[in-house]
Design a protein around this motif. Structure first.
Motif, PDB file in Angstrom:
ATOM      1  N   ALA A   1      68.444 -66.208  -2.190  1.00 37.21           N
ATOM      2  CA  ALA A   1      68.558 -64.966  -2.960  1.00 37.21           C
ATOM      3  C   ALA A   1      67.216 -64.237  -3.055  1.00 37.21           C
ATOM      4  O   ALA A   1      67.101 -63.230  -3.751  1.00 37.21           O
ATOM      5  CB  ALA A   1      69.095 -65.266  -4.354  1.00 37.21           C
TER       6      ALA A   1
ATOM      7  N   HIS B   1      72.024 -55.315  -8.610  1.00 40.85           N
ATOM      8  CA  HIS B   1      71.930 -55.330  -7.152  1.00 40.85           C
ATOM      9  C   HIS B   1      72.279 -56.683  -6.524  1.00 40.85           C
ATOM     10  O   HIS B   1      72.096 -56.888  -5.332  1.00 40.85           O
ATOM     11  CB  HIS B   1      70.523 -54.889  -6.700  1.00 40.85           C
ATOM     12  N   TRP B   2      72.809 -57.614  -7.315  1.00 43.51           N
ATOM     13  CA  TRP B   2      73.117 -58.957  -6.830  1.00 43.51           C
ATOM     14  C   TRP B   2      74.152 -58.921  -5.709  1.00 43.51           C
ATOM     15  O   TRP B   2      75.200 -58.282  -5.825  1.00 43.51           O
ATOM     16  CB  TRP B   2      73.640 -59.827  -7.966  1.00 43.51           C
ATOM     17  N   GLN B   3      73.852 -59.614  -4.647  1.00 46.21           N
ATOM     18  CA  GLN B   3      74.810 -59.856  -3.581  1.00 46.21           C
ATOM     19  C   GLN B   3      74.796 -61.353  -3.303  1.00 46.21           C
ATOM     20  O   GLN B   3      73.781 -61.895  -2.848  1.00 46.21           O
ATOM     21  CB  GLN B   3      74.437 -59.078  -2.321  1.00 46.21           C
ATOM     22  N   GLU B   4      75.923 -61.971  -3.582  1.00 43.58           N
ATOM     23  CA  GLU B   4      76.014 -63.426  -3.425  1.00 43.58           C
ATOM     24  C   GLU B   4      75.830 -63.821  -1.963  1.00 43.58           C
ATOM     25  O   GLU B   4      76.518 -63.304  -1.087  1.00 43.58           O
ATOM     26  CB  GLU B   4      77.371 -63.892  -3.920  1.00 43.58           C
TER      27      GLU B   4
ATOM     28  N   GLU C   1      68.830 -63.029 -11.377  1.00 44.52           N
ATOM     29  CA  GLU C   1      69.216 -62.352 -10.133  1.00 44.52           C
ATOM     30  C   GLU C   1      70.726 -62.110 -10.108  1.00 44.52           C
ATOM     31  O   GLU C   1      71.185 -61.022  -9.764  1.00 44.52           O
ATOM     32  CB  GLU C   1      68.767 -63.215  -8.954  1.00 44.52           C
ATOM     33  N   ILE C   2      71.512 -63.129 -10.465  1.00 45.85           N
ATOM     34  CA  ILE C   2      72.975 -63.013 -10.464  1.00 45.85           C
ATOM     35  C   ILE C   2      73.433 -61.908 -11.419  1.00 45.85           C
ATOM     36  O   ILE C   2      74.370 -61.167 -11.118  1.00 45.85           O
ATOM     37  CB  ILE C   2      73.635 -64.367 -10.830  1.00 45.85           C
ATOM     38  N   GLU C   3      72.771 -61.782 -12.547  1.00 42.61           N
ATOM     39  CA  GLU C   3      73.169 -60.790 -13.550  1.00 42.61           C
ATOM     40  C   GLU C   3      72.609 -59.393 -13.292  1.00 42.61           C
ATOM     41  O   GLU C   3      72.935 -58.457 -13.996  1.00 42.61           O
ATOM     42  CB  GLU C   3      72.754 -61.280 -14.934  1.00 42.61           C
ATOM     43  N   SER C   4      71.788 -59.258 -12.263  1.00 42.44           N
ATOM     44  CA  SER C   4      71.216 -57.944 -11.963  1.00 42.44           C
ATOM     45  C   SER C   4      72.259 -57.083 -11.236  1.00 42.44           C
ATOM     46  O   SER C   4      73.145 -57.608 -10.548  1.00 42.44           O
ATOM     47  CB  SER C   4      69.949 -58.081 -11.120  1.00 42.44           C
TER      48      SER C   4
END
Length: 166
Positions: A78, A128-131, A123-126
């Motif tokens: 990530a 712009h997160w892309q898993e 990062e997950i909660e932002s």
């Protein structure tokens, strides 16, 4: 094991690692290692040893390290720098497949786990997160495998999801 959301699985990693590292009971059908008390040559449980040893589930410690290493891997995928997260043990820089990659925790210090997971959750909660491809399936597979041996893991994650804890 039920299906959990990615935030529930990731945010539950520190608690799962702590649970696994705290395991003393070797589990059903497994014998604890023999114990010898310090200051005596008395043989306890059929063997001699160096000082007192607690029964220990080495598989649980290995599983905790594997789960942390997996979290660190996904954090790196990530774009999170896990170079200076604290006391960890890593593959040597010359390792052909994973040079310098985190392999586990040193000395039972869980601070690196919390740091990696906090950064990954941010990062997950932002917006712009892309898993990264495969992340959810990989974590689901590992946690499902661990839950077969230690059912408390699945129960803990279900409780987190029920209470909407990340």
């Amino acid at each position: 094991m039920p299906t959990f959301t990615l935030p529930v699985m990731v945010s539950g990693i520190p608690e799962t690692v702590r649970l696994l590292r705290d395991k003393i009971d070797p589990g059903p059908g497994r014998k604890p290692p023999p114990v010898e008390w310090e200051g005596t040559n008395e043989i306890v449980n059929g063997t001699r040893g160096f000082g007192p040893r607690l029964p220990l589930d080495v598989d649980a410690l290995d599983a905790a390290d594997q789960l942390f290493a997996t979290a660190a891997y996904w954090a790196e995928m990530a774009g999170i720098d896990v170079t200076h997260v604290g006391r960890t043990w890593r593959y040597p820089p010359t390792h052909p497949e994973a040079p310098g990659a985190i392999r586990g925790i040193r000395s039972g210090d869980l601070d690196p786990v919390y740091l990696v997971v906090d950064q990954l959750m941010n990062e997950i909660e932002s917006p712009h997160w892309q898993e990264p491809a495969g992340m959810h399936g990989n974590l689901t597979g590992i946690l499902s495998h661990l839950s077969k041996r230690w059912p408390l893991i699945s129960a803990m994650l279900a409780d987190r999801q029920r209470r909407n804890l990340r």
